[in-house]
Design a protein around this motif. Structure first.
Motif, mmCIF file in Angstrom:
data_model
loop_
_atom_site.group_PDB
_atom_site.id
_atom_site.type_symbol
_atom_site.label_atom_id
_atom_site.label_comp_id
_atom_site.label_asym_id
_atom_site.label_seq_id
_atom_site.Cartn_x
_atom_site.Cartn_y
_atom_site.Cartn_z
ATOM 1 N N ALA A 133 -2.361 18.943 3.032
ATOM 2 C CA ALA A 133 -2.936 17.368 3.155
ATOM 3 C C ALA A 133 -1.641 16.697 4.097
ATOM 4 O O ALA A 133 -2.208 15.773 5.153
ATOM 5 N N ALA A 134 -0.351 16.910 3.808
ATOM 6 C CA ALA A 134 0.705 16.274 4.664
ATOM 7 C C ALA A 134 0.295 16.541 6.246
ATOM 8 O O ALA A 134 0.569 16.116 7.053
ATOM 9 N N ASP A 150 -2.506 14.968 7.624
ATOM 10 C CA ASP A 150 -2.085 13.376 7.992
ATOM 11 C C ASP A 150 -1.407 13.645 9.333
ATOM 12 O O ASP A 150 -1.677 12.595 10.079
ATOM 13 N N LEU A 160 -2.402 11.607 12.809
ATOM 14 C CA LEU A 160 -1.621 10.421 13.337
ATOM 15 C C LEU A 160 -1.088 10.780 14.803
ATOM 16 O O LEU A 160 -1.378 9.932 15.648
ATOM 17 N N LEU A 175 -8.261 8.699 9.959
ATOM 18 C CA LEU A 175 -7.097 8.638 9.663
ATOM 19 C C LEU A 175 -7.157 7.557 8.248
ATOM 20 O O LEU A 175 -6.511 7.707 7.293
ATOM 21 N N TYR A 176 -7.727 6.417 8.605
ATOM 22 C CA TYR A 176 -7.942 5.465 7.675
ATOM 23 C C TYR A 176 -8.868 6.040 6.226
ATOM 24 O O TYR A 176 -8.293 5.945 5.465
ATOM 25 N N TRP A 217 -9.086 9.135 5.485
ATOM 26 C CA TRP A 217 -8.165 10.220 4.867
ATOM 27 C C TRP A 217 -7.388 9.866 3.788
ATOM 28 O O TRP A 217 -7.291 10.121 2.732
ATOM 29 N N ARG A 218 -6.553 8.746 4.433
ATOM 30 C CA ARG A 218 -5.391 8.123 3.562
ATOM 31 C C ARG A 218 -6.065 7.352 2.473
ATOM 32 O O ARG A 218 -5.553 7.409 1.121
ATOM 33 N N HIS A 253 -7.051 9.592 -0.416
ATOM 34 C CA HIS A 253 -5.905 10.026 -1.000
ATOM 35 C C HIS A 253 -5.128 9.045 -1.878
ATOM 36 O O HIS A 253 -3.768 9.439 -1.937
ATOM 37 N N ASP A 304 -3.681 6.300 -0.494
ATOM 38 C CA ASP A 304 -2.599 5.840 0.189
ATOM 39 C C ASP A 304 -3.147 4.659 1.087
ATOM 40 O O ASP A 304 -3.389 4.423 2.259
ATOM 41 N N GLY A 306 -0.951 3.339 3.926
ATOM 42 C CA GLY A 306 -0.959 3.952 4.860
ATOM 43 C C GLY A 306 -2.374 3.729 5.883
ATOM 44 O O GLY A 306 -2.460 3.834 7.131
#
Length: 205
Positions: free
Chosen positions: A47-48, A51, A55, A74-75, A77-78, A81, A83, A86
């Motif tokens: 996952a990290a 991300d 990015l 990215l929006y 995805w975060r 999860h 976040d 983020g």
């Protein structure tokens, strides 16, 4: 991709190869408009990495209006999860780049900027009021440090010495205020009023 396959890939490939494979996978999915597929894959141990790659792809996108929608991915995805901050930061970066585009600045009929503001407002409004803020990069300022040396963080050389970007807090109310200012700017353009000499000065041609 099964969890077994993911673990095998993670264990048997060095970091550089794993990053390259993940980057290829992500770009292929985005170009195929398969965002839902990406969000359904079990990237448990990656996952990290996902991300960080998203990015990086956002930063490398040249045309934010017509290029691949990495910021939106990215929006999403975060958000998936948990976040929220983020996710809001991804929307903020997309918003700033849309605002810098010439089409958004001069075409009153272009609504991408106003839609981007609304998406960011909705994201920040979905959390507790005391959590409705993000930390963003501000304008370049002279870097602090003894003997004119730059402090920690990235610095650039300006006419008066080292320069660095100072981070600042942006709240939900800040975004709402900027959104209203954008609506006022668009309304002025629609009535034939254009800025001269500064963003706050409007004259009629």
């Amino acid at each position: 991709m099964s969890q077994t396959t993911e673990k095998s890939t993670h264990a048997n490939h060095p970091a550089s190869s794993r990053k390259a494979a993940l980057t290829t996978l992500l770009t292929t999915i985005v170009h195929a408009s398969q965002t839902a597929l990406l969000l359904s894959l079990p990237f448990t141990d990656l996952a990290a990495d996902v991300d960080a790659i998203l990015l990086s792809l956002c930063a490398r996108t040249l045309n934010i209006a017509s290029g691949p929608p990495y910021h939106k991915l990215l929006y999403a995805w975060r958000l998936q999860h948990g976040d929220f901050r983020g996710a809001a930061e991804a929307l903020w970066d997309r918003l700033q780049r849309l605002r810098d585009s010439s089409a958004a600045a001069h075409d009153p009929g272009e609504e991408m900027v106003t839609h981007a503001y609304l998406a960011l407002i909705n994201c920040l409004a979905s959390v507790a009021p005391d959590q409705a803020w993000i930390l963003v990069e501000g304008a370049l300022e002279p870097a602090k440090g003894a003997g004119g040396r730059a402090g920690k963080g990235k610095a650039k050389l300006g006419a008066g010495g080292p320069m660095r970007k100072k981070r600042r807090v942006v709240t939900l109310e800040d975004v709402r205020r900027e959104y209203q200012e954008e609506l006022d700017r668009v309304a002025a353009l629609e009535h034939g009023r254009f800025p001269f000499g500064g963003a706050d000065e409007m004259d009629v041609l």
